[in-house]
Scaffold this motif. Sequence first.
Motif, PDB file in Angstrom:
ATOM      1  N   GLY A 185       0.778  -1.233   0.000  1.00  0.00           N
ATOM      2  CA  GLY A 185       0.000   0.000   0.000  1.00  0.00           C
ATOM      3  C   GLY A 185       0.811   1.287   0.000  1.00  0.00           C
ATOM      4  O   GLY A 185       0.269   2.360   0.211  1.00  0.00           O
ATOM      5  N   MET A 217      -3.876  -1.038   1.623  1.00  0.00           N
ATOM      6  CA  MET A 217      -4.614   0.225   1.539  1.00  0.00           C
ATOM      7  C   MET A 217      -3.626   1.327   1.149  1.00  0.00           C
ATOM      8  O   MET A 217      -2.671   1.579   1.870  1.00  0.00           O
ATOM      9  CB  MET A 217      -5.249   0.521   2.899  1.00  0.00           C
ATOM     10  CG  MET A 217      -6.653   1.060   2.791  1.00  0.00           C
ATOM     11  SD  MET A 217      -6.696   2.852   2.716  1.00  0.00           S
ATOM     12  CE  MET A 217      -6.771   3.229   4.476  1.00  0.00           C
ATOM     13  N   HIS A 234      -1.511   4.476   0.700  1.00  0.00           N
ATOM     14  CA  HIS A 234      -1.204   5.697   1.447  1.00  0.00           C
ATOM     15  C   HIS A 234      -0.377   6.596   0.531  1.00  0.00           C
ATOM     16  O   HIS A 234       0.749   6.251   0.192  1.00  0.00           O
ATOM     17  CB  HIS A 234      -0.431   5.361   2.721  1.00  0.00           C
ATOM     18  CG  HIS A 234      -1.309   4.794   3.791  1.00  0.00           C
ATOM     19  ND1 HIS A 234      -1.773   3.495   3.752  1.00  0.00           N
ATOM     20  CD2 HIS A 234      -1.859   5.357   4.899  1.00  0.00           C
ATOM     21  CE1 HIS A 234      -2.548   3.286   4.819  1.00  0.00           C
ATOM     22  NE2 HIS A 234      -2.615   4.394   5.519  1.00  0.00           N
ATOM     23  N   GLN A 242      -6.026   5.654  -3.291  1.00  0.00           N
ATOM     24  CA  GLN A 242      -6.990   5.334  -2.243  1.00  0.00           C
ATOM     25  C   GLN A 242      -8.432   5.416  -2.767  1.00  0.00           C
ATOM     26  O   GLN A 242      -9.271   4.585  -2.431  1.00  0.00           O
ATOM     27  CB  GLN A 242      -6.801   6.257  -1.042  1.00  0.00           C
ATOM     28  CG  GLN A 242      -7.416   5.692   0.206  1.00  0.00           C
ATOM     29  CD  GLN A 242      -6.925   6.392   1.476  1.00  0.00           C
ATOM     30  OE1 GLN A 242      -7.657   7.169   2.070  1.00  0.00           O
ATOM     31  NE2 GLN A 242      -5.701   6.121   1.881  1.00  0.00           N
ATOM     32  N   GLN A 243      -8.690   6.407  -3.602  1.00  0.00           N
ATOM     33  CA  GLN A 243     -10.033   6.492  -4.199  1.00  0.00           C
ATOM     34  C   GLN A 243     -10.324   5.281  -5.073  1.00  0.00           C
ATOM     35  O   GLN A 243     -11.418   4.716  -5.044  1.00  0.00           O
ATOM     36  CB  GLN A 243     -10.155   7.767  -5.044  1.00  0.00           C
ATOM     37  CG  GLN A 243     -10.520   8.990  -4.217  1.00  0.00           C
ATOM     38  CD  GLN A 243     -10.619  10.245  -5.073  1.00  0.00           C
ATOM     39  OE1 GLN A 243     -10.862  10.168  -6.273  1.00  0.00           O
ATOM     40  NE2 GLN A 243     -10.423  11.387  -4.456  1.00  0.00           N
ATOM     41  N   PHE A 260      -8.993   2.384  -4.791  1.00  0.00           N
ATOM     42  CA  PHE A 260      -9.115   1.254  -3.869  1.00  0.00           C
ATOM     43  C   PHE A 260     -10.556   1.126  -3.374  1.00  0.00           C
ATOM     44  O   PHE A 260     -11.208   0.093  -3.542  1.00  0.00           O
ATOM     45  CB  PHE A 260      -8.158   1.492  -2.699  1.00  0.00           C
ATOM     46  CG  PHE A 260      -8.103   0.408  -1.660  1.00  0.00           C
ATOM     47  CD1 PHE A 260      -7.268  -0.689  -1.831  1.00  0.00           C
ATOM     48  CD2 PHE A 260      -8.829   0.502  -0.482  1.00  0.00           C
ATOM     49  CE1 PHE A 260      -7.182  -1.672  -0.852  1.00  0.00           C
ATOM     50  CE2 PHE A 260      -8.741  -0.474   0.500  1.00  0.00           C
ATOM     51  CZ  PHE A 260      -7.917  -1.572   0.308  1.00  0.00           C
TER      52      PHE A 260
END
Lengths: 338, 338
Positions: free
Chosen positions: A240, A263, A265, B272-273, B275
């Motif tokens: 991530g 996730m 970052h 992140q979006q 994801f």
Amino acid sequence: MRATIIHGPGDIRVENVPEPKIVAPTDAVIRTVATCVCGSDLWSYRGINPVTEPQPIGHEYVGIVEETGSDVSTVRPGQFVIGSFIASDNTCPICRAGYHTSCRHRDFPNGCQAEYVRIPLADGTLVATQEQPAEELMPNLLTLSDVMGTGWYAARAAEVKPGSTAVVVGDGAVGLSGVIAAKELGAEHIIAMSRHESRQKLALEFGATDIVTERGEEGVARVKELTNGLGADSVLECVGTKESMHQALQSTRPGGNVGFVGMPHDVQIDGQQLFFSHVGLRGGPAPVRAYLPDLIERVFSGRINPGKVFDLTLSLDEVAEGYKAMDERRAIKALLRP
Amino acid sequence: MRATIIHGPGDIRVENVPEPKIVAPTDAVIRTVATCVCGSDLWSYRGINPVTEPQPIGHEYVGIVEETGSDVSTVRPGQFVIGSFIASDNTCPICRAGYHTSCRHRDFPNGCQAEYVRIPLADGTLVATQEQPAEELMPNLLTLSDVMGTGWYAARAAEVKPGSTAVVVGDGAVGLSGVIAAKELGAEHIIAMSRHESRQKLALEFGATDIVTERGEEGVARVKELTNGLGADSVLECVGTKESMHQALQSTRPGGNVGFVGMPHDVQIDGQQLFFSHVGLRGGPAPVRAYLPDLIERVFSGRINPGKVFDLTLSLDEVAEGYKAMDERRAIKALLRP
């Protein structure tokens, strides 16, 4: 009951709190048989996710159903159940498409590092085993609540196919579970990127055929060397960070796929680079509920042993040591017995 | 021979230049029967891609094989052929995986807006029709060299399936071809995003079931309205701007797919979006060679009529007017007859 409360960065305590009760008629309360510490719990522990007030923590669990709400019909008190870290109704169009963690009614079980836990949407979230599992299966079954299902999703999102070559970026519990998934889905070559001897060993035991210790451009070059200069068919991104995503995208052949479950970052993906790479990309919180029946079967039949990612077992009262050991990378993953 | 030379932004001329010759034994020289102006040619015309010296231009073509190199075996002089805008060997592992435009030996036919053109890797790039096509099929066949194949790839990359809902972002020749592709691949609902009446009409004729004229957040909201609040299963991004990519990603349901074929200009995708959207993403220069046999068959059988995207036909000598008309959006796409 005893429950884990995080008070702030590095401050994990076990306290006496009231037992959870049924709130909605779709809830179940389960008595936790085993729970564990997740890599993502460390974000709060490390102060990356702010903790402004004391709060319960933990989202992985297996246990015995204690009580169910009046609308619950698929599980009943006394059954041994495994559930996803995100609750889902298992009936909405998004669940039916296999993306339970984006369920239109999703909810979040929390405070699972405790003796009892309330699970919302019990019918759509929990899966009961056919029989009470033997004690030695407990670690394996517990991984299905998150990390093994997440590794499975990474491999599915990366479209691992029989005979293919897969790379796994990340040697944490999810990455190691990804190795298992890649093998089960038929990958012929599985390249695990790891520089930790104990994790390399476990990756090889789980089915990795090659270990790459290099990172960055050198890591990409090494993967290319191992894949006739092409890059891998499938890459599982289980970290991530900017660096790991770059590693994953650059290690994939044109037309190959990256499944990303770390996730992200501070990760930005350049549209033009992605365009010319021809790489397909899919990520997200793993819909582990979709895989539970299949993975439970694979555990009961002895095909997979993902529970080996637990290299530390503690009582619930020792949970703080579990966080500390994982934070310091002394442990891959800590299992807790309430 | 007569050939189109771009001298600088807005400066397109037809000049007399030497006819191309066989350079490598894998080359073919073809006599161009029809060629056209591509949206991507406008980047140079508009000065977005710098033009530092006069250079031949054009990459779409159908024609008659004039001469072949000594290693060419699948096409012979006199045959009518269609070829991809990127030359490929059709045998490397990447071609075999269906990604010819990332062929390990790829090459670039150029200067196709001319009477003759040299095509590298003729065996892997050109497909001969079984018979000489009737004159009225010419526009249809010409689109297979790029735009129709590109729309097809967009639909395939977006994983359009029978019964699904597809959104097409972009109403240029590629977007309109994407509507055809979505229909052929079985989409039940096809939402074309367009605010130009003539293009809306063509989209509907090609199979669109809904037209959305709104853009940005309003466009997203309208798509959601048309898809039970979920977003579409598949979105074909056929523009390549920040706004169009945003439109595409936001219009897709969790677990759905975006196929992007508009070459991204200044597009960054937030990891992140992406994801949390659960959206799968794949783009790139379309491997039109992979689709030629199938699409030629669909044209000959009359199933598809992508040639309707040509709303301007000119002689080669009038090519400058073709650029001008497309630049001013007076024409969707200009066909040239040498």
